[in-house]
Design a protein around this motif. Sequence first.
Motif, PDB file in Angstrom:
ATOM      1  N   LYS A   1      32.028  27.365  45.123  1.00 38.37           N
ATOM      2  CA  LYS A   1      31.972  27.856  46.491  1.00 38.37           C
ATOM      3  C   LYS A   1      32.125  29.365  46.532  1.00 38.37           C
ATOM      4  O   LYS A   1      33.035  29.944  45.930  1.00 38.37           O
ATOM      5  CB  LYS A   1      33.068  27.198  47.337  1.00 38.37           C
ATOM      6  CG  LYS A   1      32.959  27.492  48.827  1.00 38.37           C
ATOM      7  CD  LYS A   1      33.980  26.695  49.609  1.00 38.37           C
ATOM      8  CE  LYS A   1      33.833  26.942  51.109  1.00 38.37           C
ATOM      9  NZ  LYS A   1      34.828  26.150  51.885  1.00 38.37           N
ATOM     10  N   GLY A   2      31.217  30.042  47.254  1.00 34.21           N
ATOM     11  CA  GLY A   2      31.240  31.496  47.378  1.00 34.21           C
ATOM     12  C   GLY A   2      30.436  32.211  46.308  1.00 34.21           C
ATOM     13  O   GLY A   2      30.131  33.393  46.455  1.00 34.21           O
ATOM     14  N   TRP A   3      30.101  31.507  45.221  1.00 34.71           N
ATOM     15  CA  TRP A   3      29.330  32.120  44.143  1.00 34.71           C
ATOM     16  C   TRP A   3      27.833  31.959  44.394  1.00 34.71           C
ATOM     17  O   TRP A   3      27.391  30.976  44.990  1.00 34.71           O
ATOM     18  CB  TRP A   3      29.672  31.469  42.804  1.00 34.71           C
ATOM     19  CG  TRP A   3      31.050  31.789  42.314  1.00 34.71           C
ATOM     20  CD1 TRP A   3      32.203  31.115  42.614  1.00 34.71           C
ATOM     21  CD2 TRP A   3      31.421  32.859  41.449  1.00 34.71           C
ATOM     22  NE1 TRP A   3      33.272  31.702  41.987  1.00 34.71           N
ATOM     23  CE2 TRP A   3      32.826  32.773  41.258  1.00 34.71           C
ATOM     24  CE3 TRP A   3      30.718  33.873  40.805  1.00 34.71           C
ATOM     25  CZ2 TRP A   3      33.531  33.666  40.462  1.00 34.71           C
ATOM     26  CZ3 TRP A   3      31.419  34.765  40.007  1.00 34.71           C
ATOM     27  CH2 TRP A   3      32.805  34.661  39.845  1.00 34.71           C
ATOM     28  N   ASN A   4      27.074  32.923  43.923  1.00 38.62           N
ATOM     29  CA  ASN A   4      25.617  32.868  44.000  1.00 38.62           C
ATOM     30  C   ASN A   4      25.027  33.067  42.613  1.00 38.62           C
ATOM     31  O   ASN A   4      25.522  33.886  41.829  1.00 38.62           O
ATOM     32  CB  ASN A   4      25.067  33.964  44.927  1.00 38.62           C
ATOM     33  CG  ASN A   4      25.424  33.727  46.374  1.00 38.62           C
ATOM     34  OD1 ASN A   4      25.181  32.661  46.917  1.00 38.62           O
ATOM     35  ND2 ASN A   4      26.038  34.720  46.999  1.00 38.62           N
TER      36      ASN A   4
ATOM     37  N   ILE B   1      25.619  35.685  37.995  1.00 39.80           N
ATOM     38  CA  ILE B   1      26.433  35.041  39.015  1.00 39.80           C
ATOM     39  C   ILE B   1      27.219  36.126  39.733  1.00 39.80           C
ATOM     40  O   ILE B   1      27.724  37.066  39.109  1.00 39.80           O
ATOM     41  CB  ILE B   1      27.377  33.973  38.434  1.00 39.80           C
ATOM     42  CG1 ILE B   1      28.195  34.525  37.262  1.00 39.80           C
ATOM     43  CG2 ILE B   1      26.613  32.729  38.025  1.00 39.80           C
ATOM     44  CD1 ILE B   1      29.265  33.565  36.762  1.00 39.80           C
ATOM     45  N   THR B   2      27.314  36.020  41.052  1.00 36.33           N
ATOM     46  CA  THR B   2      27.992  37.036  41.844  1.00 36.33           C
ATOM     47  C   THR B   2      28.943  36.378  42.833  1.00 36.33           C
ATOM     48  O   THR B   2      28.740  35.234  43.263  1.00 36.33           O
ATOM     49  CB  THR B   2      26.998  37.918  42.608  1.00 36.33           C
ATOM     50  OG1 THR B   2      26.254  37.114  43.547  1.00 36.33           O
ATOM     51  CG2 THR B   2      26.034  38.613  41.652  1.00 36.33           C
ATOM     52  N   LEU B   3      29.981  37.121  43.210  1.00 36.68           N
ATOM     53  CA  LEU B   3      30.965  36.673  44.183  1.00 36.68           C
ATOM     54  C   LEU B   3      31.357  37.852  45.049  1.00 36.68           C
ATOM     55  O   LEU B   3      31.731  38.912  44.525  1.00 36.68           O
ATOM     56  CB  LEU B   3      32.205  36.110  43.467  1.00 36.68           C
ATOM     57  CG  LEU B   3      33.396  35.735  44.348  1.00 36.68           C
ATOM     58  CD1 LEU B   3      33.077  34.486  45.173  1.00 36.68           C
ATOM     59  CD2 LEU B   3      34.654  35.518  43.511  1.00 36.68           C
ATOM     60  N   ASP B   4      31.261  37.693  46.349  1.00 30.34           N
ATOM     61  CA  ASP B   4      31.756  38.721  47.261  1.00 30.34           C
ATOM     62  C   ASP B   4      33.263  38.556  47.353  1.00 30.34           C
ATOM     63  O   ASP B   4      33.790  37.843  48.200  1.00 30.34           O
ATOM     64  CB  ASP B   4      31.110  38.575  48.633  1.00 30.34           C
ATOM     65  CG  ASP B   4      31.457  39.739  49.559  1.00 30.34           C
ATOM     66  OD1 ASP B   4      32.209  40.643  49.118  1.00 30.34           O
ATOM     67  OD2 ASP B   4      30.987  39.739  50.711  1.00 30.34           O
ATOM     68  N   ALA B   5      33.986  39.205  46.429  1.00 27.13           N
ATOM     69  CA  ALA B   5      35.419  38.967  46.245  1.00 27.13           C
ATOM     70  C   ALA B   5      36.293  39.828  47.142  1.00 27.13           C
ATOM     71  O   ALA B   5      37.514  39.670  47.143  1.00 27.13           O
ATOM     72  CB  ALA B   5      35.795  39.209  44.788  1.00 27.13           C
ATOM     73  N   GLY B   6      35.686  40.744  47.887  1.00 30.97           N
ATOM     74  CA  GLY B   6      36.482  41.612  48.745  1.00 30.97           C
ATOM     75  C   GLY B   6      37.407  42.523  47.966  1.00 30.97           C
ATOM     76  O   GLY B   6      38.560  42.748  48.357  1.00 30.97           O
ATOM     77  N   LEU B   7      36.904  43.089  46.851  1.00 30.40           N
ATOM     78  CA  LEU B   7      37.736  43.958  46.019  1.00 30.40           C
ATOM     79  C   LEU B   7      38.250  45.138  46.830  1.00 30.40           C
ATOM     80  O   LEU B   7      37.474  45.861  47.452  1.00 30.40           O
ATOM     81  CB  LEU B   7      36.934  44.471  44.828  1.00 30.40           C
ATOM     82  CG  LEU B   7      36.516  43.438  43.783  1.00 30.40           C
ATOM     83  CD1 LEU B   7      35.581  44.083  42.763  1.00 30.40           C
ATOM     84  CD2 LEU B   7      37.724  42.863  43.100  1.00 30.40           C
ATOM     85  N   PRO B   8      39.551  45.376  46.840  1.00 29.92           N
ATOM     86  CA  PRO B   8      40.102  46.525  47.567  1.00 29.92           C
ATOM     87  C   PRO B   8      39.921  47.810  46.757  1.00 29.92           C
ATOM     88  O   PRO B   8      39.366  47.803  45.659  1.00 29.92           O
ATOM     89  CB  PRO B   8      41.584  46.156  47.704  1.00 29.92           C
ATOM     90  CG  PRO B   8      41.855  45.332  46.485  1.00 29.92           C
ATOM     91  CD  PRO B   8      40.595  44.566  46.204  1.00 29.92           C
ATOM     92  N   ASP B   9      40.423  48.932  47.291  1.00 36.55           N
ATOM     93  CA  ASP B   9      40.306  50.205  46.586  1.00 36.55           C
ATOM     94  C   ASP B   9      40.966  50.143  45.214  1.00 36.55           C
ATOM     95  O   ASP B   9      40.415  50.625  44.226  1.00 36.55           O
ATOM     96  CB  ASP B   9      40.940  51.332  47.411  1.00 36.55           C
ATOM     97  CG  ASP B   9      40.049  51.782  48.553  1.00 36.55           C
ATOM     98  OD1 ASP B   9      38.880  51.374  48.581  1.00 36.55           O
ATOM     99  OD2 ASP B   9      40.530  52.536  49.418  1.00 36.55           O
ATOM    100  N   ARG B  10      42.164  49.568  45.165  1.00 34.65           N
ATOM    101  CA  ARG B  10      42.842  49.386  43.884  1.00 34.65           C
ATOM    102  C   ARG B  10      42.820  47.898  43.560  1.00 34.65           C
ATOM    103  O   ARG B  10      43.494  47.105  44.212  1.00 34.65           O
ATOM    104  CB  ARG B  10      44.273  49.915  43.926  1.00 34.65           C
ATOM    105  CG  ARG B  10      44.338  51.419  44.084  1.00 34.65           C
ATOM    106  CD  ARG B  10      45.632  52.001  43.540  1.00 34.65           C
ATOM    107  NE  ARG B  10      46.824  51.465  44.186  1.00 34.65           N
ATOM    108  CZ  ARG B  10      48.050  51.917  43.942  1.00 34.65           C
ATOM    109  NH1 ARG B  10      48.242  52.899  43.079  1.00 34.65           N
ATOM    110  NH2 ARG B  10      49.090  51.407  44.551  1.00 34.65           N
ATOM    111  N   ALA B  11      42.020  47.536  42.567  1.00 31.53           N
ATOM    112  CA  ALA B  11      41.765  46.129  42.286  1.00 31.53           C
ATOM    113  C   ALA B  11      42.093  45.785  40.844  1.00 31.53           C
ATOM    114  O   ALA B  11      41.930  46.607  39.932  1.00 31.53           O
ATOM    115  CB  ALA B  11      40.306  45.789  42.579  1.00 31.53           C
TER     116      ALA B  11
END
Length: 519
Positions: free
Chosen positions: A144-147, A200-210
């Motif tokens: 789920k969430g992966w493309n 494969i990609t995921l919109d992980a919502g990486l913050p500025d410091r990840a």
Amino acid sequence: MIRPLAIAILLAAPLAADEAKSATDLLRFANGNQIDGRFAGMDSTGVITWTRPDVATPMPFQRDKIRQIVLRNAHPLSAMADPCHVTLVNGDRIPGKVVATDADNVTIETTAAGTMTLPRDAVSVIAPNPFGGRLLYAGPFDDKGWNIVRSETPAPEPDPFAGNIRAPLTLKQDEGDSDKPAWVHTGASWYSRGGGTDAITLDAGLPDRALIRFKLAWRSRPSISVAFHSDLQHPEVKEKKGDAEAEQPRLNFGSMQNLARLFGTGYVMNFQSGYVHLQRTWFNDEGQPQAERVRVGSTSVRLPDTGEAVFEIRCDRQQGTITVHIDGEFAVQWDTTDENASGRAGDDGKPRRPVTYQAPGGGLGFIVQGNTAPVRISDIIVAEWNGLTDSARSMESDHRDIALLSNGTDRFSGKVLGIRGGMVEMEASYGPLKVPMNEVAEIHFARDHRRKTSEAPASEIAVHLQPVGRISGTPLASSNGRIQLESTLAGKIDLDLSPAVILEFQSGGGFLDEWDDEP
């Protein structure tokens, strides 16, 4: 300031629980076959009961024929609301809150198994506030969430400047497999068959410091690219007047600019057996993919031809730094500040070079380069990063306990006397010390004081919990959504399966065995 630890959407979605109730279970046999239905329990002899609506009577299966059971399509009925946990010397992670510790025992309150008292020498790490910030993603328990991003261009070849240009081994693929995606999800892992051009990609919502952590296993000479802080966007190519049929610009070293087509604008890190390099990808004003190398002094790493390792990428968009650790050891760091310019003064009054970190997104992605043999990606963690630059190994000592604070910089070493009333009491080198538990990220107990591990019995299974947790033991029985385990370290455990997503009956003894049958 890093916000207090909290689980984001991962945990607070009633919709996920509704999906879990309606989802079916999946039973995967040791020979690679699988069947869906419902896990109805297990008796003391190891016989698993399985039901299906199209079968009139329950079906019994011997547990030694089962590889794993995926519960509710890997959706928990109720995931834990906090990622705090303790790690045992055998690698188990028991989620829960430590309420007391003395010279002999560690007492932990759990939502899945009640109050547990563990021998202190069986505990290696207490993590009241792990990861340094909010846990954004843990998995992949499902897809789920992966493309899966398909590419029609040739696969990028390994970088000829890497000093690792031996041809990687590949598995022979059956005819007709060419149209199948290179990636397949099964259990709690992504597998690449090798030789594909898909990502494969995921919109992980990486913050500025990840912080990005994952376990990679490979069969032969790894060559994999990891995208991060990518926007996963693909702008349309703009044709210039009179140049509609003009030849496209030639891509550098093995079509590496194709990574921009897969991941958009961001950074891509390429790992090979003896080398790691970083490049930035973007699109120019005409929509053409671009790529450039981010230079650094030394980028050599040592990875065996066959093996597995835990990779950790720590990136800071504001400070312009990117750091890699492999199996807890520092590997390499990049600084994206402009070497040829000076900017405003920093906190120390000295001129600070402008940051040129050019990656606007929060996406994450993976692709296997060239004709590399299959790889497996598992145990992915995405979290806010508290700025800690030290390696995990530096937090381990043979003779002294080490307490790392959640601010990412302060630490104390000595002897943990106990945990009482929400305070850690410690005998440090300069005297007694008390620290509130809510300010402690992790406590690592001295190696010399830990129990020596022995080989796990063949009867042991592992229960994987969402979002963080693994509890192993010999199953005694299971019914009514619970399972009873006999753990060599924790004794008898009566575990609620509501937060569980996978029952692993056979690990195969190693990742190579897991691939004997294609997932």
